[in-house]
Every structure is written in C-alpha cells, then in structure tokens.
Design a protein around this motif. Sequence first.
Motif, mmCIF file in Angstrom:
data_model
loop_
_atom_site.group_PDB
_atom_site.id
_atom_site.type_symbol
_atom_site.label_atom_id
_atom_site.label_comp_id
_atom_site.label_asym_id
_atom_site.label_seq_id
_atom_site.Cartn_x
_atom_site.Cartn_y
_atom_site.Cartn_z
ATOM 1 N N VAL A 30 -2.604 -22.037 -62.876
ATOM 2 C CA VAL A 30 -3.854 -21.436 -63.335
ATOM 3 C C VAL A 30 -5.005 -22.151 -62.633
ATOM 4 C CG1 VAL A 30 -5.313 -20.920 -65.336
ATOM 5 C CG2 VAL A 30 -2.814 -20.958 -65.582
ATOM 6 N N VAL B 134 -9.077 -22.284 -62.246
ATOM 7 C CA VAL B 134 -10.337 -21.883 -62.866
ATOM 8 C C VAL B 134 -11.454 -22.266 -61.906
ATOM 9 C CG1 VAL B 134 -11.818 -22.048 -64.887
ATOM 10 C CG2 VAL B 134 -9.347 -22.410 -65.129
ATOM 11 N N ILE C 120 -9.566 -21.195 -71.892
ATOM 12 C CA ILE C 120 -8.330 -21.208 -71.099
ATOM 13 C C ILE C 120 -7.421 -22.352 -71.527
ATOM 14 C CG2 ILE C 120 -7.448 -21.614 -68.755
ATOM 15 C CD1 ILE C 120 -10.116 -20.000 -67.930
ATOM 16 N N LYS C 121 -7.986 -23.520 -71.687
ATOM 17 C CA LYS C 121 -7.181 -24.670 -72.105
ATOM 18 C C LYS C 121 -6.627 -24.486 -73.516
ATOM 19 C CE LYS C 121 -9.082 -28.163 -69.020
ATOM 20 N NZ LYS C 121 -9.816 -29.429 -68.910
ATOM 21 N N ALA D 50 -3.609 -21.999 -73.093
ATOM 22 C CA ALA D 50 -2.583 -22.354 -72.115
ATOM 23 C C ALA D 50 -1.376 -22.961 -72.830
ATOM 24 C CB ALA D 50 -3.143 -23.337 -71.096
ATOM 25 N N CYS E 58 1.851 -23.995 -68.413
ATOM 26 C CA CYS E 58 0.665 -23.655 -67.623
ATOM 27 C C CYS E 58 0.062 -24.925 -67.034
ATOM 28 C CB CYS E 58 -0.378 -22.949 -68.480
ATOM 29 S SG CYS E 58 0.123 -21.348 -69.112
ATOM 30 N N VAL F 180 -3.177 -26.014 -65.540
ATOM 31 C CA VAL F 180 -4.565 -25.579 -65.415
ATOM 32 C C VAL F 180 -5.326 -26.541 -64.499
ATOM 33 C CG1 VAL F 180 -6.717 -25.089 -66.644
ATOM 34 C CG2 VAL F 180 -4.507 -24.537 -67.709
ATOM 35 N N VAL G 190 -10.786 -16.774 -62.868
ATOM 36 C CA VAL G 190 -9.472 -17.367 -63.088
ATOM 37 C C VAL G 190 -8.440 -16.650 -62.232
ATOM 38 C CG1 VAL G 190 -7.691 -17.905 -64.803
ATOM 39 C CG2 VAL G 190 -10.094 -17.880 -65.484
ATOM 40 N N LEU H 139 -1.214 -16.015 -68.948
ATOM 41 C CA LEU H 139 -1.703 -17.285 -69.488
ATOM 42 C C LEU H 139 -1.183 -17.453 -70.901
ATOM 43 C CD1 LEU H 139 -3.439 -19.787 -69.018
ATOM 44 C CD2 LEU H 139 -5.371 -18.521 -69.926
#
Length: 88
Positions: free
Chosen positions: A7, A9, A24-25, A28, A32, A34, A59, A84
């Motif tokens: 992933v 960002v 997102i975190k 995830a 994942c 990130v 993303v 995700l």
Amino acid sequence: MAAKRKVEVFSAGCSACEEAITLIKSIACPSCEVNVLDMRDMDVVKRAKALGVRSVPAVAIDGTLASCCAGRGVDEASLRLAGLGRAA
C-alpha cells in the motif's frame, strides 16, 4: 508466510493527507505493508506520475491506483474493494 499487500500513500503533508493516512492505517490488516510517500521527493513524484496520480492524498494498492484516487480523493469503500484490510 503469505505475501504482503503493498500500500503506497502519496502525501504532501497536509491535513487531508494526514486524515487519509490515519484512515488507511486503521483499516490495514497485518498483511498490508503501508508506506507513506512524500510528494516533495522527486523520486516519489516520478512514481506518482507513473501510476496516474493527479492529486493527493492518493493510494496505490499492489501497484494500481485505487479508483477512489483517480481524481476524486480517498474513499474507504473503494479502498476496501481494492483489497486494503484483507490478506493478499
């Protein structure tokens, strides 16, 4: 061990980007990986252009720009559809 979902960002450090990074975190999964990439770095800009990033935050999941980020901004439902939060 299962493959990690990559992933990326793309962020400019603004409050909208920070909000997207937090989202997102939070969704995830352990599979994942990130990575937050700073658009003030020219190598990151080149990567973003190659993926079709037109605005930040954006993303990419497993090397594909998430549909929510193709000019409209970050959207949780689209990110989940892109993978995700799920093991690869």
